[in-house]
Design a protein around this motif. Structure first.
Motif, PDB file in Angstrom:
ATOM      1  N   GLN A   1       0.833  -1.189   0.000  1.00  0.00           N
ATOM      2  CA  GLN A   1       0.000   0.000   0.000  1.00  0.00           C
ATOM      3  C   GLN A   1       0.880   1.255   0.000  1.00  0.00           C
ATOM      4  O   GLN A   1       0.635   2.207  -0.732  1.00  0.00           O
ATOM      5  N   GLN A   2       1.900   1.238   0.870  1.00  0.00           N
ATOM      6  CA  GLN A   2       2.832   2.377   0.890  1.00  0.00           C
ATOM      7  C   GLN A   2       3.559   2.517  -0.450  1.00  0.00           C
ATOM      8  O   GLN A   2       3.769   3.630  -0.950  1.00  0.00           O
ATOM      9  N   LEU A   3       3.913   1.365  -1.025  1.00  0.00           N
ATOM     10  CA  LEU A   3       4.618   1.396  -2.301  1.00  0.00           C
ATOM     11  C   LEU A   3       3.768   2.055  -3.379  1.00  0.00           C
ATOM     12  O   LEU A   3       4.265   2.838  -4.204  1.00  0.00           O
ATOM     13  N   ASN A   4       2.455   1.807  -3.322  1.00  0.00           N
ATOM     14  CA  ASN A   4       1.542   2.388  -4.308  1.00  0.00           C
ATOM     15  C   ASN A   4       1.271   3.858  -4.018  1.00  0.00           C
ATOM     16  O   ASN A   4       1.210   4.680  -4.933  1.00  0.00           O
ATOM     17  N   ASP A   5       1.152   4.189  -2.737  1.00  0.00           N
ATOM     18  CA  ASP A   5       0.807   5.572  -2.369  1.00  0.00           C
ATOM     19  C   ASP A   5       1.969   6.533  -2.612  1.00  0.00           C
ATOM     20  O   ASP A   5       1.737   7.722  -2.885  1.00  0.00           O
ATOM     21  N   GLN A   6       3.213   6.058  -2.491  1.00  0.00           N
ATOM     22  CA  GLN A   6       4.361   6.965  -2.547  1.00  0.00           C
ATOM     23  C   GLN A   6       5.105   6.921  -3.900  1.00  0.00           C
ATOM     24  O   GLN A   6       6.221   7.415  -4.003  1.00  0.00           O
ATOM     25  N   LYS A   7       4.499   6.344  -4.913  1.00  0.00           N
ATOM     26  CA  LYS A   7       5.160   6.288  -6.209  1.00  0.00           C
ATOM     27  C   LYS A   7       5.246   7.686  -6.820  1.00  0.00           C
ATOM     28  O   LYS A   7       4.368   8.531  -6.593  1.00  0.00           O
TER      29      LYS A   7
END
Length: 445
Positions: free
Chosen positions: A309-315
């Motif tokens: 989720q963090q990987l998707n939110d901070q792209k």
């Protein structure tokens, strides 16, 4: 039963081995086979072929310069220990941080450097292919020369054996004349000495023949044991083989010889080298794209989003345009261009030197062939005269009007005339082959 079967198999294998060895020794190399084998197995040819393979890889690398560079990166860090959360308040924290990224860069313009490097790599391949052709031509000429030298020594050996057989008969004839009281006993000793000298000449001729075979076998890189060549029945050459004028040979060679084309390719390569050096004065433009994302979590916060989720939110995405304008390069670009122009001038001088060398070699070959023709024609006349003189000397000797010493001198002049004719014959044939070589004709025919 098993022992008997084993014995039969062993005998059969030995018989086959002997048969194969016998066939290997009976093989006689033709001129065309010798040339083909040398071209396929010569170390210089193999090295030049490997150079072509390297050039092909250089072309692939030059093509790759037009494509973008793509790289990916990933990192993970772990941190543990005390951290000050508020003033005077510390906590033991363990944190993990992960970052992922993808980068793409494409050169848009760099002063045509990539284009010229690609052209230069293609020219290098063409130049080295021409150099390989030149090496093959030289090897073919060397093989033909070695092969003709064997045939020359075969004829010399046959002449020496014929003279030896003649001396044996002459010794027998002298013995008969001495026994009949028509000649003194001293003539027998002279005839025996002549027979010994002729036997020595046969030995020398056999040794020269063996050495010429050894030379060709080493040139072909094949075992000398059992090595033999197919003897070619060469007709007596005529003046028709000789070129009337060297100009056509010169014109063809200057337009078609590999060494000339190599020198011309070297000029083109050096000119591209100058253009590549000039690229340092031009601005370079490149485009870039980057994609990245981060993940962070620690033991102090239980409400952090999941990893993906963090990987998707901070792209994130990054686009860049880079322009590099050279202003002062510490004279590096200027000296690079100056050195390239010097190399260009040297390449042009190299072409002129190659032309001069080729013209000199052809003129020398033409002069040598013309001299060889005159020597061959003179040797034929001389042999005819010496044959008549020797026949006359024999008749005079048989009737007692000439002593054995004078007869031997006449015979030696005949032997020398025969040797001179053989030498002049093969010398003229090879010299005309050299002219055929420069004229692009097959030299194995």
């Amino acid at each position: 039963m098993m022992r008997k079967t084993t014995k039969i198999i062993f005998t059969t294998v030995c018989a086959l081995g002997i048969s194969v060895a016998a066939l290997a020794q009976e093989k006689k190399w033709t001129l065309q086979e010798s040339v083909n084998h040398a071209l396929e197995n010569n170390i210089s040819v193999k090295q030049a072929s490997n150079t072509l393979l390297t050039n092909e890889q250089d072309i692939i690398a030059a093509k790759g310069r037009f494509l973008p560079t793509v790289s990916a990166n990933a990192s993970h860090s772990l941190s543990t220990g005390n951290i000050e959360l508020f003033q005077g308040q510390f906590a033991n924290r363990t944190s993990n941080s992960t970052s992922l990224g993808l980068n793409v860069n494409e050169t848009v313009f760099n002063g045509f450097r990539n284009t010229n490097l690609y052209k230069q790599s293609q020219l290098s391949l063409e130049a080295n292919q021409l150099e390989l052709d030149r090496i093959k031509d030289d090897i073919s000429l060397n093989v033909v020369n070695a092969y003709l030298n064997i045939l020359f020594n075969v004829e010399n050996l046959e002449t020496a054996k014929a003279q030896y057989e003649f001396s044996k008969k002459q010794l027998q004839r002298v013995n008969e004349l001495v026994d009949a009281g028509a000649q003194p006993r001293a003539d027998v000793y002279d005839a025996q000495a002549t027979l010994s000298r002729d036997l020595q000449s046969v030995t020398v001729a056999e040794n020269n023949y063996e050495l010429s075979l050894l030379t060709l076998s080493q040139l072909l890189q094949v075992p000398f044991n059992g090595f033999a060549v197919e003897e070619i029945d060469l007709d007596d050459p005529s003046a028709e083989l000789m070129y009337n004028d060297v100009t056509p040979v010169l014109n063809y060679a200057l337009a078609n010889r590999s060494e000339i084309k190599v020198a011309e390719k070297n000029i083109e390569i050096s000119e591209l080298g100058t253009e590549i050096s000039k690229a340092g004065f031009y601005p370079s433009v490149s485009l870039g794209y980057g994609f990245g994302s981060n993940v962070f979590y620690s033991n102090l916060d239980q409400n952090e989003d999941p990893f993906f989720q963090q990987l998707n939110d901070q792209k994130s995405h990054r686009f860049s345009l880079n322009v590099n304008i050279p202003i002062f390069s510490q004279f590096q670009n200027k000296t690079a261009v100056a050195k390239s122009r010097i190399q260009e001038e040297n390449a042009k001088l190299g072409l002129e030197q190659t032309k001069l060398n080729l013209e000199s070699n052809i003129q020398r070959a033409f002069t040598d062939a013309r001299s060889a023709l005159r020597a061959y024609e003179a040797a034929k006349v001389s042999l005819e005269s010496q044959e008549l003189a020797f026949n006359n000397a024999q008749e005079r000797y048989n009737i007692g009007a000439m002593n054995g010493f004078d007869l031997e001198q006449s015979r030696l002049r005949l032997v020398n005339a025969e040797s001179s004719l053989i030498n002049a014959k093969y010398d003229f044939i090879f010299k005309t082959k050299v002219l055929d070589f420069y004229l692009g004709k097959p030299i194995t025919e």
